[in-house]
Design an enzyme around this catalytic site. Structure first.
Site, short mmCIF file in Angstrom:
data_model
loop_
_atom_site.label_atom_id
_atom_site.label_comp_id
_atom_site.label_asym_id
_atom_site.label_seq_id
_atom_site.Cartn_x
_atom_site.Cartn_y
_atom_site.Cartn_z
NE ARG A 170 -3.61 -2.51 0.27
CZ ARG A 170 -3.25 -3.69 -0.23
NH1 ARG A 170 -2.12 -3.82 -0.92
NH2 ARG A 170 -4.00 -4.75 -0.06
CB SER A 248 -8.99 -1.21 4.26
OG SER A 248 -9.77 -2.33 3.89
CD GLU A 344 -5.05 0.38 3.22
OE1 GLU A 344 -5.49 0.86 2.17
OE2 GLU A 344 -5.18 -0.81 3.53
#
Length: 348
Positions: A170, A248, A344
């Site tokens: 990520r 998320s 994130e």
């Protein structure tokens, strides 16, 4: 420069429709980019000299905590095409403003599998390499060929291969050193001709079994995997158009083997995934759920009742409210498990 390549600036531009949390914030200036040639003009206009810049596509990976005192570049570049092939793969290019999910569906309609595990991820094609999006056993970098980006300082178009993008979990060059220095304008993907299904991820395998696959040797094709991923995501994750969220919110933390063994001795049922380098990835959602956060809220910012990884705006929450909730969760997970959770989304 033609008249159509000039930059049109809008003062006091509302960003509520440009961030999936639905925060009611404004940009001092905004400029919609529909052609790559507009970027140099937008970057060097005297009205925004010295001001910070923010690049927004779908706004699905950003937390805006206040009005943005600078220029927001709204990337609206469109287009998708097959650009070549070799013995092993077909190469497909998409402009940065293309909606990601629609692009994945289009590749399948062209008979080009390979991205189906990444269906229904919100955002645009241009955001995909920034975050190195991934889901259900596939990361974008595994299908990446190259991308084009404009350096705002020079106005030059630069091509980046996978090495230059420095992809991580990520993560990428564009999320760190290249952030707001470059604007991604197009991404090219390498879709394998010798396609093999990736259907071992637990939730995906269960959905495919429910759809009648794996019985009597019946194997899913790419469209079946696409449909199963969509079904799983819709069952677990809220639609940002109905309940503001950024998907998320936390990365799954990765710990070394010793840390994992110590944790497992205290929490025998900890959900984990062994990594090739000997480390172990933990399920952030499980850690958050064990701390009792699923369904809880701080004001109008809440943890989704079906998926502990997702923070939501129940209506009227600010970016600061969501960050306060995130910090409380991080504190509790660290206190109980000795594990740090990393967000994130980019938090501004």
């Amino acid at each position: 420069m033609s008249q159509t390549d000039s930059a049109e600036f809008i003062a006091g531009y509302p960003l509520k429709a440009h961030n999936t949390f639905g925060f009611d914030v404004h940009a001092q200036w905004a400029c919609r980019i529909e052609r790559e040639a507009q970027l140099p003009a937008a970057a060097h206009d005297p009205r925004i000299a010295g001001l910070p810049r923010l690049v927004l596509g779908g706004g699905s990976n950003v937390v805006l905590t206040r009005d943005f005192a600078g220029l927001v570049l709204l990337v609206a570049l469109r287009g998708r095409r097959v650009v070549g092939e070799d013995d092993e793969a077909v190469y497909v290019e998409a402009a940065a403003g293309e909606p990601w999910h629609e692009f994945v569906g289009w590749t399948l309609s062209q008979g080009l599998p390979g991205l189906e595990n990444l269906a229904l991820i919100p955002g645009t094609v241009g955001a995909a390499p920034i975050q190195n999006i991934g889901a259900y056993g596939l990361e974008m970098c595994e299908r990446f060929a190259w991308l084009r980006a404009v350096e705002l300082a020079s106005g030059e178009s630069v091509e980046f291969d996978a090495r230059a993008c420095a992809f991580g979990y990520r993560d990428s060059f564009f999320k760190r050193e290249g952030r707001d220095r470059f604007v991604i304008t197009s991404v090219t993907f390498r879709l394998p001709k010798a396609w093999q299904p990736r259907a071992n991820y637990a939730d995906l395998a269960r959905q495919l079994a429910a759809d009648g696959y794996h019985a009597d040797g019946k194997e899913p094709d790419a469209q079946a995997i696409f449909d199963a991923v969509v079904a799983v995501r819709r069952a677990k994750l809220p639609d940002p158009l109905e309940l503001g969220n950024a998907g998320s919110f936390f990365k799954n933390p990765v710990v070394n083997a010793d840390q994992f063994e110590a944790l497992k001795s205290r929490e025998p049922d900890v959900v984990s995934y062994a990594q090739p380098d000997g480390r172990v990835k933990l399920a952030a959602g499980w850690l958050i759920d064990r701390c009792g956060w699923k369904g809880r809220s701080i004001g109008a910012a809440a943890v989704h009742e079906r998926q502990a990884l997702v923070l939501v705006n129940r209506g009227g929450a600010s970016g600061a409210d969501v960050l306060a909730l995130a910090r409380a969760i991080q504190h509790d997970v660290l206190e109980r498990f000795g594990v740090e959770l990393e967000a994130e989304p980019v938090c501004l």
